[in-house]
Write an enzyme that holds these catalytic residues in place. Structure first.
Site, PDB file in Angstrom:
ATOM      1  N   ASP A 201      79.703 -27.952 -34.715  1.00 20.87           N
ATOM      2  CA  ASP A 201      78.721 -26.890 -34.887  1.00 20.87           C
ATOM      3  C   ASP A 201      78.525 -26.117 -33.582  1.00 20.87           C
ATOM      4  O   ASP A 201      78.454 -26.712 -32.509  1.00 20.87           O
ATOM      5  CB  ASP A 201      77.386 -27.550 -35.295  1.00 20.87           C
ATOM      6  N   GLU A 243      83.282 -24.273 -35.167  1.00 20.53           N
ATOM      7  CA  GLU A 243      82.576 -23.079 -35.607  1.00 20.53           C
ATOM      8  C   GLU A 243      82.332 -22.218 -34.379  1.00 20.53           C
ATOM      9  O   GLU A 243      81.515 -22.567 -33.525  1.00 20.53           O
ATOM     10  CB  GLU A 243      81.237 -23.456 -36.255  1.00 20.53           C
TER      11      GLU A 243
HETATM   12  C1  NOJ Z   1      75.553 -23.202 -37.452  1.00 17.63           C
HETATM   13  C2  NOJ Z   1      75.307 -23.703 -38.829  1.00 17.63           C
HETATM   14  O1  NOJ Z   1      76.344 -23.250 -39.669  1.00 17.63           O
HETATM   15  C3  NOJ Z   1      73.957 -23.168 -39.262  1.00 17.63           C
HETATM   16  O2  NOJ Z   1      73.713 -23.452 -40.614  1.00 17.63           O
HETATM   17  C4  NOJ Z   1      72.891 -23.753 -38.366  1.00 17.63           C
HETATM   18  O3  NOJ Z   1      71.651 -23.156 -38.672  1.00 17.63           O
HETATM   19  C5  NOJ Z   1      73.206 -23.505 -36.903  1.00 17.63           C
HETATM   20  N1  NOJ Z   1      74.579 -23.765 -36.561  1.00 17.63           N
HETATM   21  C6  NOJ Z   1      72.336 -24.366 -36.011  1.00 17.63           C
HETATM   22  O4  NOJ Z   1      72.788 -25.691 -36.057  1.00 17.63           O
END
Ligand code: NOJ
Length: 542
Positions: A201, A243
């Site tokens: 993440d 991500e």
């Molecule tokens: C990216 C995630 O995809 C999202 O859903 C989340 O709110 C943020 N990171 C914070 O962890």
């Protein structure tokens, strides 16, 4: 060598336990429910599940606010249930990737409670503090319009803590070696329980050190290599899927020039230009985006997706491009979010079956690994009455029974879609399973075809020039095999004339229909593309 890399030709299915299947009928999905649906996922043909965060959480950001990295939230079951699930998945040949959310913790995590208790607490340096309010305290919010600041005052010790996301998600200080050691321990723990890797993440934010009003500091890309080394020592074939919604030139730094950084990254850049092409029928910028992200090390891999659990982020488009996509796919203010995105599911956005098929066929043909979002295989809708990104997080629609078969309980985590065209009575798995022409059966066939085409995940690709802006042609080659795929973004059917030289073969075998194309007397193939049509061909070896 390429065949060794399982992630090059897998199909990933992303789901959130919360809304997938409720086994104990308390209204929230759980491991028991998911285990009962593994057969469904297996029959769909996918072989990797990406499981959204399921650890203990106050659940103020869909579980991305974790309060204990080593457990299972009791709403979803126990650690025993987790291991049962991993075992059952493995028996079916399904791998599991879980989220690694280590940019921040929940403010209810024991570490943060300790850190904020006093300035000399040992955990203080696990987070990021400033005695004075930094001049950029209200800059760089990830959720503009909802989030007010990135530095918030902590009353007890009268200092400010940094949070890239919501204020209840304090950032961990990944410059601190103790924090890095703990992150290794978290990875090691879940790897030991049998997972195949992590969806990491918020990668860019893990790598940053807050600038506190000064010029931004360079990101610590070395840390990704360190993470990967540790991962690979513990499990040689495990992967990191990052991500990071970044520009193409930046993404190379994440993969590492030798392919020694992160293994896979979501291709947000191509994602945004895909929606631009779907909205305008102009594929030129999409081709540019594909080319800009082409040159990566052989072991590195893009993950392609259409929609995920967040908004459709259009932040990388120009203002003019973004407005065109808004106009076509999210014209109402209520459909838009954070001044940059659209909070709708795929099917209602595209509005018709042909374009939905086009979008999926395209995504499965992109040079990388396809990722589908639960419910998109049956064309589920959204609920714009829910706040922010919750709109796309409604329960899976299994049948026409109460709560769409998701739960027999009364107190659902999110309401099931029950009005209009996308209501669970009409759009559900049960119904589509019995209908030969359903999206579900179409998708199952597409997944099978993709798995028969290793050229896409492993091979080299090039654009086939069609001379028409609305048509995208791509050729993939790997070993002695080659594929030619065309997509028509236009609303008119078109005939493409493909000379033998361009096709590279006398015989093209259609992978979706029982036909083939042989050269005519002038030495050309004629390929008919319906409105929003798509054709996949394997070139017969000469
Ligand atoms: C990216 C995630 O995809 C999202 O859903 C989340 O709110 C943020 N990171 C914070 O962890």
């Amino acid at each position: 060598m390429m065949e060794e890399l399982w992630y090059k030709n897998t199909v990933i299915y992303s789901l959130d336990l919360e809304t997938f299947m409720d086994g104990n009928n308390d209204g929230t999905g759980d491991f028991e429910g998911l285990c009962n649906r593994l057969d469904y996922l297996h029959a769909l043909g996918l072989d990797t599940i990406w499981l959204a965060p399921f650890q203990p959480t106050p659940n103020r950001d869909n579980g991305y606010d974790i309060s204990d990295f080593y457990g299972v939230d009791p709403r979803h079951g126990s650690s025993g249930d987790f291991v049962d699930f991993i075992h059952k998945a493995r028996k079916l040949g399904i791998k599991v990737i879980i989220d690694l959310v280590v940019n921040h913790t929940s403010d209810e995590h024991r570490w943060f409670k300790e850190a904020r208790s006093s300035k000399d607490n040992h955990k203080r340096n696990w987070y990021v503090w400033s005695d004075k309010r930094p001049s950029d305290w209200n800059q760089g919010m990830v959720f503009p319009g909802v989030q007010k600041a990135t530095w918030t005052l902590d009353k007890k010790t009268k200092s400010y803590y940094f949070h890239r996301f919501y204020e209840f998600q304090p950032d961990l200080n990944t410059d601190n070696p103790e924090v890095r050691e703990e992150i290794n321990r978290i990875m090691g723990y879940w790897l030991e329980l049998g997972i195949a890797g992590f969806r990491v993440d918020a990668v860019p934010f893990i790598l940053e050190s807050p600038a506190m009003g000064k010029k931004p500091l360079p990101l610590h890309f070395d840390y990704l290599k360190e993470m990967r080394r540790f991962l690979q020592w513990r499990r040689g074939d495990a992967v990191l899927l990052g991500e990071a919604n970044v520009l193409p030139a930046e993404s190379k730094k994440y993969f590492g020039s030798e392919g020694d950084g992160i293994h896979m990254m979501f291709n947000f850049y191509v994602n945004q230009y895909t929606f631009y092409a779907l909205a305008t029928a102009d594929t030129k910028p999409l081709i540019k985006a594909l080319k800009a992200t082409k040159d990566i090390a052989p072991g590195s891999q893009w993950a392609f997706f259409l929609r995920n659990h967040d908004e459709l982020d259009l932040g990388r488009l120009t203002e003019e491009e973004r407005q065109k996509v808004f106009e076509r796919f999210g014209p109402d203010k209520n459909m838009q979010l954070y001044n940059r995105g659209i909070r709708r599911r795929l099917s209602p956005m595209l509005g018709n079956r042909q374009q939905t098929e086009l979008a999926y066929s395209l995504m499965f043909s992109f040079p990388g690994t396809p990722v589908i979002r639960y419910g998109d295989e049956i064309g589920m809708g959204d609920n714009l009455a829910l706040v922010e990104r919750e709109a796309v997080r409604t329960p899976m629609q299994w049948s026409g029974e109460k709560n769409g078969g998701f739960s027999r309980g009364n107190n659902l985590i999110n309401p099931v879609v029950e009005d209009g065209y996308y209501a669970y009575e009409h759009v559900n798995v049960d119904r589509q399973r019995r209908d030969q022409t359903s999206l579900l059966n179409w998708m199952t066939a597409l997944i099978r075809i993709r798995k028969e085409c290793p050229e896409i995940g492993c091979g080299a690709w090039e654009i086939i020039d069609t001379g028409l802006d609305q048509i995208l042609g791509m050729r993939y080659t790997w070993k002695a095999r080659s594929l030619l795929i065309w997509h028509n973004f236009g609303e008119k059917s078109t005939e493409l004339v493909v000379p033998e030289k361009q096709a590279g073969t006398r015989r093209l075998i259609d992978l979706m229909n029982n036909i083939e194309s042989v050269l005519d007397e002038k030495g050309r193939h004629t390929i008919t593309l319906e409105a929003y049509g798509y054709r996949w061909f394997r070139a017969e070896a000469e």
